[in-house]
Every structure is written in structure tokens, then in C-alpha cells.
Enzyme design. Sequence first.
Site: not given
Length: 294
Positions: A9, A11, A40, A136, A208, A211, A239-240, A270
Site C-alpha cells: 500500500n 500510506d 510490504a 490484507e 504493545g 511485550g 506489529g509489522d 521501530s
Amino acid sequence: MITVAGSINMDLVVTTDRTPNKGETLLGRDFQTNPGGKGANQAVAAARLGNMTNMIGHVGKDAFGVSLIENLTQQNVGTEYVKAKDGSSGIATITVAEGDNSIIVIPGANFLWESEEWEQYASIIQKSDVLVLQLEIPLNVVEAFADMANKVGTTIILNPAPAQALPAGLITLADYLTPNETECKELFGMKAEEAVAQFPNKLIVTEGEKGAVYHDGTSLVRIPVPGFPVKAVDTTGAGDTFNGALASAIAEGLTLRKAVSFANAAASLSVQHHGAQKGMPSREAVLQRLGELE
């Protein structure tokens, strides 16, 4: 080698001080276009950690599609199996406020799969150590990829997001399921601690900043986020990043406990940057974070 089959996608990210109430208009602080899509993002996370990574997916025949393929190439993700389809590329509108985010996804080309098209990817899946999947792209395509991977012994990580009802057969095929707390509750109707006991060494629930938790067949295993407290700037790609890092660690033969710790460390790094992919850390950064605790 890691292969990720899933969404690609663009974003469209709006940053504001708080999420608007229904019917309310607010002035935002910033707007960015960032390459994204859960598939991705996970591929970029794995590649940035030094693993040979291939992407299977679709973009549209539009300006976003060209840009998205160029970005994957720049991030050292193989794009031989990314196809440009007639129609628009997938879009995600993301509102970032108060250190968290809300997202609306418009699938576009991610949902344009022809009958049996996935069969042409059998050879790359067979060569892969790990196949990473999300939700997705159409569920029947996810099931087909999982079945192909299972038949050739490729390890399957299924990130069941966005959450939807899953066929029992797909859950059985997956070697690892990685929902967050909310997705776990939607999928299984119970809290993470209860759910993981039903799927030992398979269901890993991310929580989150707390952990992740799983069950080792004997007892509950809670792996806290390692390192020092960090200020969350944008949690969009956390999460990715976790899933890409988990795939990397499993492909390298780490134990589940060590793999989850590695993934936690990557995810915690991240969130300190805007943009799902911009904040994804290098292997050196993750190892440094882990090393600081030894």
C-alpha cells in the site's frame, strides 16, 4: 530465505494532536505519503535485518504502483513476484495522534487476484525457509499460499490482521499465529493468557509496550520488551516490524523464546520514528539493544 505474500500500500499519514470526534474538523500538524501495507512492511523489516527477502503481491498501474516497487527494490526486497494490475494501488489512510494510530485500508490491487494465479509462486515458496502471511489480501489466496507452504515444509507465520474469522484448517496449517491483544480477543473470544494455552508454541500475542506472550506447553511465557524505556512517536509499523523480525529469527534457527525477544527489541526500536518503514531497525541496532541488557 524469507518470502512475504501480502499487501502493498501507499500510506497517507496525517499527524494531529488528537483524534477528531464524530463530525468534528481539526487542523492537523503534518501530512506524509509513506510506502506501506502489512505485507510490504514485514518484507522490509526482514530485509533490513539482513535476510534475503522476496515479496509476492500486487500494485496498481498508477504512480503509486511505480513508487512502491521502486521502494521495495531500494530496501533490498526482491520484486520479481510483484505484479502491476489494472486499477489503483492499495491505500491506507492513517491518523497519528497522542502516540497511537487509527487506520482505514482501501485494498485496490491487493484484492485483484485471478483464479489459480498463486500457483506460479510455488517454486519460490518451496525455496523459502519462512513464508509470512497477513489478511490484507483475499482469504482464499492466503489459504492457498499456506497450503502450498505446508506441503513443502516451509515454516508459516500468519499475522491475522485485520482480524476476521479464520477457517480451522488455516489455523492448523500455520506454524505461528501472531495477533495483537485486540485481534486475539476478536479471533478466539478470550484473553491472551487463555488463548495461548489452547495453541502452545503456536499462538504468540503481542501486547504493545508490555511485550509478547505465548504458552510453551507447560506454562505461560511472557517476554517483556527489552531495553530502556522509549518514547513512542508512531506505532504504525511496530506489529509489522515484530513479524518481520520474528521471521528473520526463526529462519536463522533461533529458539522461540530468543526469536520473540529479538522481535520485541526490533519492534521497540521501530516506534521512535514516523512512518511504518522509516523506523524499522537494522540488525546492528537490534543486537545493540539486546546487548545492552546482557
